[in-house]
Design an enzyme around this catalytic site. Sequence first.
Site, PDB file in Angstrom:
ATOM      1  N   HIS A  99    -124.155  24.043 -32.520  1.00  0.00           N
ATOM      2  CA  HIS A  99    -125.038  23.450 -33.518  1.00  0.00           C
ATOM      3  C   HIS A  99    -126.394  23.079 -32.932  1.00  0.00           C
ATOM      4  O   HIS A  99    -127.378  22.987 -33.675  1.00  0.00           O
ATOM      5  CB  HIS A  99    -124.363  22.237 -34.154  1.00  0.00           C
ATOM      6  CG  HIS A  99    -123.271  22.607 -35.114  1.00  0.00           C
ATOM      7  ND1 HIS A  99    -122.949  21.847 -36.217  1.00  0.00           N
ATOM      8  CD2 HIS A  99    -122.428  23.669 -35.148  1.00  0.00           C
ATOM      9  CE1 HIS A  99    -121.959  22.426 -36.881  1.00  0.00           C
ATOM     10  NE2 HIS A  99    -121.621  23.531 -36.231  1.00  0.00           N
ATOM     11  N   HIS A 267    -114.411  30.058 -33.576  1.00  0.00           N
ATOM     12  CA  HIS A 267    -113.194  29.526 -34.183  1.00  0.00           C
ATOM     13  C   HIS A 267    -111.931  29.925 -33.424  1.00  0.00           C
ATOM     14  O   HIS A 267    -110.826  29.666 -33.891  1.00  0.00           O
ATOM     15  CB  HIS A 267    -113.106  29.980 -35.642  1.00  0.00           C
ATOM     16  CG  HIS A 267    -114.168  29.381 -36.503  1.00  0.00           C
ATOM     17  ND1 HIS A 267    -114.438  29.821 -37.786  1.00  0.00           N
ATOM     18  CD2 HIS A 267    -115.044  28.367 -36.265  1.00  0.00           C
ATOM     19  CE1 HIS A 267    -115.437  29.102 -38.298  1.00  0.00           C
ATOM     20  NE2 HIS A 267    -115.822  28.224 -37.393  1.00  0.00           N
TER      21      HIS A 267
END
Length: 723
Positions: A99, A267
Amino acid sequence: MEHKPTHTSGQCPVMHGGATSSNSSNVAWWPKALNLDILHQHDRKSNPMGADFSYREELKKLDVEALKRDLKTLMTDSQDWWPADWGHYGGLMIRMAWHSAGSYRVGDGRGGADTGNQRFAPLNSWPDNANLDKARRLLWPIKQKYGNKISWADLMILAGNMAYESMGLKTFGFAFGREDIWHPEKDIYWGAEQEWLAPSGAENSRYSGERDLENPLAAVMMGLIYVNPEGVDGNPDPLKTAKDMRVTFARMGMNDEETVALTAGGHTVGKAHGNGNAANLGADPESADLEEQGLGWNNHKSRGIGRDTVTSGIEGAWTTNPTQWDNGFFHLLFSYDWWLQKSPAGAWQWEPVNIKEEDKPVDVEDPTIRHNPIMTDADMALKLDPEYRKISERFHKDPAYFSETFARAWFKLTHRDMGPKARYFGPDVPAETLIWQDPVPTGRKDYDVDAVKAKIIASGLSIGEMVSTAWDSARTFRNSDKRGGANGARIRLAPQKDWLGNEPEKLAKVLNVLEAIASEFNISVADTIVLAGNVGVEQAAKAAGIAITVPFAAGRGDATIEQTDVESFDVLEPIADGFRNWQKQHYAVNPEELLLDRAQLLGLSAPEMTVLIGGLRVLGTNHGGTKHGVFTDNVGALSNDFFVNLTDMRYTWKPTGRNSYDIVERNSGNVKWTATRVDLVFGSNSILRAYAEVYAQDDNKEKFVKDFVAAWTKVMNADRFDI
């Protein structure tokens, strides 16, 4: 006479709000006024480090291997105040790094990990960054230990790298060199919405038409890093989400293969958190009370940690072994059918149908309990979108290829906004040069500069031709992601040679002359272009009666078309350049605002922007040879005439169109000159007028020339990270 007390008991004796909030600021009173604040950022007044501090010098003292060991130890050193999932902080650290880097967008080069801006608003309080404040607090003891030798910006990305390595991934490499800022950036446009996670139909939406995302934005919602994990506007539909992913990741500089790799690789480890009621979460860090000490989203109503953590609202891990790098993501994605379910927090997520017990990940706290894995709408897009599926199937069948592709894409994601390799530092910098780094060969430095200058002077090129060509070559530089600039002379290659803003026909003529000179002296065209611009400035100063030598640093190289990702350079094409009084068409944004944006990307201050405008106007550099703003009868002389005549009250200014004005003599009514908004803002805006008056003074003619040369040299050398 009755005297009133200056203040009474219980009343605060200071002026409320005026100095510490924006409610009574000039911007609040005059919202349409040109705001120069984006040019006044990150100076010494906000920086606690001294003027002699050099992060690069500090990096030389860093024990890199010791730091990496400490980071790997941190991964499994679970803290009671924020326990690690399965005893491993890897997923949290990767999300923090992802992020930090993932806010980058290619459109203007802003965002990204290069400044450590995740520590400040708005990013520290974005909904999508919930609980990343905990990751940074976990890192604080390491930052405290290594101090000035490691920036927050570098540390956050290195923590992500070490997280992956500690879980079994062979990373592609790492470069130090990111320097911290000390307050929020004022130049980044995150969107016009006035609420977090506003849907696409909301007021001030970033979408128009069918689903056209506003440039330069990449994220689909205010407060998200990329796409909505629950689906477009929170409505699950993987094929629609795939369309959003293509736009968003392309605007981050990624192709389809990199998009699939990053989504799946991100993920492969860790989990999403939504096992509770989101209404129990406290305020974000910027809004939290003082006693929270900069931590946000604290849950004071229920347990709120470990298995009971709420972050995105989605709950579960993607793989069977969430602390191990493997191919489990694709194994589960393709082994099972998936159906929509709601998380305990009420978020949409996909869960497998009839999954084998052994394929379920264990609980983060109790290994005797197993839970369903989950997929987001973006994950399902990798299976249902035809092109993404082809890539996913290849990754599924070839885990080694997936690992290598992800490692390279992760390196690109986390280094894209650092600019050229000259800015990289450290023992783990990859030897391989990658095309997205915009490589430029090293140029010669050992040549007779004066002989080249003499040849340029005798070439017959005009001052305007030399100066405008050098300017066009250098103005592509973006201090945001350190792309563009004069080094490489890509102005002679596609796509730049054909850009309307570069006046292709005139450019070809000038390049034909300068390339011949470069060939004769066996030097780079890049150096020759800049040197010609310097010659033009020196000749113009001489014509104004001032002898000055423009500083020149040899050593630029010439990039080849093979070293140039043509498509990626399209985003550097100027749509306007106020310095040359040009814009491609009329825009909703005023020309003076576009000028401000370009000046900020060039790293200019407001005085530097001002002096460059005044100088370039009198040198005959206007695009297409227009006369707008050429407030002089002596074009080609580096005089302060632009400022003298702009501030002269013998004239009035009358609009003649959307972006055109006549400068009229008050006494005769005759039109003396013409101008644009970019010209007249330097007499209209009170701050810019103050600068203009300085340069209009009789005793500042020489100062004007010296300041112009200094600002010019700054632009010409903006991309010279090798000097």
